[in-house]
Design a protein around this motif. Sequence first.
Motif, PDB file in Angstrom:
ATOM      1  N   ALA A 155       0.828  -1.209   0.000  1.00 40.81           N
ATOM      2  CA  ALA A 155       0.000   0.000   0.000  1.00 40.81           C
ATOM      3  C   ALA A 155       0.860   1.256   0.000  1.00 40.81           C
ATOM      4  CB  ALA A 155      -0.934   0.004   1.206  1.00 40.81           C
ATOM      5  N   ARG A 156       0.318   2.306  -0.567  1.00 39.38           N
ATOM      6  CA  ARG A 156       0.914   3.641  -0.539  1.00 39.38           C
ATOM      7  C   ARG A 156      -0.070   4.615   0.069  1.00 39.38           C
ATOM      8  NH1 ARG A 156       6.429   3.753  -1.441  1.00 39.38           N
ATOM      9  NH2 ARG A 156       6.946   2.182  -3.020  1.00 39.38           N
ATOM     10  N   PRO A 157       0.380   5.545   0.915  1.00 32.51           N
ATOM     11  CA  PRO A 157       1.740   5.723   1.425  1.00 32.51           C
ATOM     12  C   PRO A 157       2.193   4.565   2.301  1.00 32.51           C
ATOM     13  CG  PRO A 157       0.220   7.133   2.620  1.00 32.51           C
ATOM     14  CD  PRO A 157      -0.563   6.527   1.492  1.00 32.51           C
ATOM     15  N   VAL A 158       3.507   4.484   2.522  1.00 25.50           N
ATOM     16  CA  VAL A 158       4.070   3.325   3.211  1.00 25.50           C
ATOM     17  C   VAL A 158       3.509   3.174   4.620  1.00 25.50           C
ATOM     18  CG1 VAL A 158       6.210   2.322   4.079  1.00 25.50           C
ATOM     19  CG2 VAL A 158       6.165   3.379   1.820  1.00 25.50           C
ATOM     20  N   TRP A 159       3.255   4.293   5.318  1.00 24.43           N
ATOM     21  CA  TRP A 159       2.767   4.192   6.693  1.00 24.43           C
ATOM     22  C   TRP A 159       1.413   3.486   6.770  1.00 24.43           C
ATOM     23  CZ3 TRP A 159      -1.994   6.106   7.549  1.00 24.43           C
ATOM     24  CH2 TRP A 159      -2.461   7.130   6.717  1.00 24.43           C
ATOM     25  N   TRP A 164      -3.188  -1.779   7.676  1.00 26.30           N
ATOM     26  CA  TRP A 164      -3.713  -3.041   7.135  1.00 26.30           C
ATOM     27  C   TRP A 164      -3.109  -4.238   7.852  1.00 26.30           C
ATOM     28  CZ3 TRP A 164      -7.701  -1.299   5.172  1.00 26.30           C
ATOM     29  CH2 TRP A 164      -7.712  -0.153   4.365  1.00 26.30           C
ATOM     30  N   LEU A 165      -1.840  -4.118   8.249  1.00 23.70           N
ATOM     31  CA  LEU A 165      -1.198  -5.214   8.970  1.00 23.70           C
ATOM     32  C   LEU A 165      -1.852  -5.425  10.336  1.00 23.70           C
ATOM     33  CD1 LEU A 165       1.036  -7.330   9.057  1.00 23.70           C
ATOM     34  CD2 LEU A 165       2.565  -5.577   9.987  1.00 23.70           C
ATOM     35  N   VAL A 166      -2.177  -4.334  11.018  1.00 21.53           N
ATOM     36  CA  VAL A 166      -2.844  -4.437  12.322  1.00 21.53           C
ATOM     37  C   VAL A 166      -4.227  -5.076  12.172  1.00 21.53           C
ATOM     38  CG1 VAL A 166      -3.894  -3.082  14.183  1.00 21.53           C
ATOM     39  CG2 VAL A 166      -1.570  -2.570  13.416  1.00 21.53           C
TER      40      VAL A 166
END
Length: 229
Positions: A155-159, A164-166
């Motif tokens: 995904a962009r932006p990287v942050w 999504w990981l959480v």
Amino acid sequence: MLPRPPAARRLLPLLRNPAFWYVTALAAMWPVLRLLPADRVWALRAWASTDLGNLRPWPDGHPIASLTVSAFVPQDTVWVWPVFALSVFAVVGALGARRAVAVLALVQVTATALAEGLVWWRIEHGALPAEAAHALDTGPSYVVVAALTVAACRARPVWSRAVWLVLLAGAAPNLFGGVADGQVAAVGHLVSLLAGLAVAAAHRLGLPPVARRTAARASSVQAERVPSR
């Protein structure tokens, strides 16, 4: 030709994005499933279920219809799926609309085929009763797990990848519990996760068909085609 107003210019890209329509359809399904009588909801889920009975070739089954409609009909926690499905926007942003739709559709088919194939094998070897061939199996989870996985990696932006990981990590106990026991949904979720990781890796490495040609690459290719003076 009159220029489009600013609001229209902002709205058109959204309306052309398949992620918008998928999230909208899942959000609309929430009140629909709550308002329909219980017998109608059961009939809809039974018809859309990607079980072995519905996956049989026509006229005994309707595999294409069930594989398609199932991705829009959650079985439980209906409200959470539109939130998770927002990750499809990140997939479209990384792969492009057509590639994103093709990849997620392929994940839906592959995860279903492998999970239901395991059910068939267990029925044939007496590990499951014959009734398991008609166990309800609907929902957008195979698509959403793959989308969350790709979004967490690309995904962009990287942050935003952390978001999504959480979400993926928070849902993991419910998504993957039962893999060791061969539960249909859990096996399908595992396949979707692995497929998402494969797509993210291929995109990172610039491998076809998921790698998008960036504007810079396109400009350089176009420049090479123009003969120098």
